[in-house]
Design an enzyme around this catalytic site. Structure first.
Site, PDB file in Angstrom:
ATOM      1  N   GLU A 221       1.837   3.883   7.211  1.00 50.74           N
ATOM      2  CA  GLU A 221       2.582   4.942   7.895  1.00 50.74           C
ATOM      3  C   GLU A 221       2.198   6.307   7.344  1.00 50.74           C
ATOM      4  O   GLU A 221       2.236   7.310   8.027  1.00 50.74           O
ATOM      5  CB  GLU A 221       4.103   4.757   7.716  1.00 50.74           C
ATOM      6  CG  GLU A 221       4.655   3.386   8.034  1.00 50.74           C
ATOM      7  CD  GLU A 221       4.494   2.382   6.895  1.00 50.74           C
ATOM      8  OE1 GLU A 221       5.113   2.552   5.840  1.00 50.74           O
ATOM      9  OE2 GLU A 221       3.732   1.418   7.087  1.00 50.74           O
TER      10      GLU A 221
ATOM     11  N   ARG B 164       7.127  -7.863  -5.013  1.00 48.46           N
ATOM     12  CA  ARG B 164       8.036  -8.995  -4.871  1.00 48.46           C
ATOM     13  C   ARG B 164       7.393 -10.179  -4.168  1.00 48.46           C
ATOM     14  O   ARG B 164       7.723 -11.318  -4.461  1.00 48.46           O
ATOM     15  CB  ARG B 164       9.298  -8.548  -4.144  1.00 48.46           C
ATOM     16  CG  ARG B 164      10.068  -7.516  -4.931  1.00 48.46           C
ATOM     17  CD  ARG B 164      11.076  -6.844  -4.092  1.00 48.46           C
ATOM     18  NE  ARG B 164      10.457  -6.412  -2.849  1.00 48.46           N
ATOM     19  CZ  ARG B 164      11.100  -5.862  -1.864  1.00 48.46           C
ATOM     20  NH1 ARG B 164      12.377  -5.665  -1.937  1.00 48.46           N
ATOM     21  NH2 ARG B 164      10.482  -5.488  -0.774  1.00 48.46           N
TER      22      ARG B 164
END
Length: 185
Positions: A109, A72
């Site tokens: 992460e 995006r």
């Protein structure tokens, strides 16, 4: 009026609880992209900010991390660059750009990732604003900054639509100026 435009943009960001996993509140900009008036308001606001902040800018750089059409942030950088009358430079997932490239590894992460930029994307001293849709932990944005520094570009600012303040990603940018249009905890 910029307050009305900002409200229009904010109203088109949709929260999705427990996505992509339990406990995460996902901020979805799909309704913003779908609404031409709201999307124009977004680009207007970003253009106003960049023009007011930087009288001289050479390129917008945008992170285009994924393999296909699901990035995006990449949808925001090119229209902003076009409005400003300057070029757009993609920063991509490793292995997606032809020709000689510079790359950098960084931590996510859930593991490691690599970003790259074409070696001739910018020249030393050229002024660049890095644009993305979201700043969370800051890993990808820091990697993009590192790549542009390898090319000796002058990074004027990191600019995002949404900042997730509780994840403290902006702190990782150290001395690089940062601006977010919308902030959420």
């Amino acid at each position: 009026m910029s307050h009305d435009r900002l409200r229009r943009v904010r109203d088109r960001v949709r929260p999705f609880p427990d996505f992509p996993e339990p406990g995460v509140l996902f901020r979805d900009i799909s309704p913003l992209l779908k609404d031409p008036v709201a999307f124009r308001a977004l680009i207007d606001l970003l253009e106003d900010h960049v023009r007011a902040s930087f009288p001289k800018i050479d390129f917008i750089a945008g992170e285009y991390w994924w393999n296909g059409l699901d990035s995006r942030g990449f949808l925001i950088g090119p229209p902003l660059a076009q409005r400003l009358g300057i070029g757009f430079v993609p920063v991509r997932k490793k292995g997606k750009l032809p020709g000689p490239t510079e790359s950098v590894s960084y931590s996510l992460e859930y593991g490691k990732a690599e970003l790259e930029i074409q070696s001739d994307a910018v020249e030393a001293g050229q002024k660049v604003v890095i644009v993305d849709d979201l700043l969370a932990t800051g890993g990808t944005m820091c990697a993009a900054c590192e790549l542009l520094k390898k090319l000796k570009a002058e990074i004027l600012e990191c600019l995002v639509v949404i900042e997730l303040k509780s994840l403290k990603g902006a702190e990782k940018l150290n001395s690089i100026p940062f601006y977010s249009l919308l902030q959420y905890d």
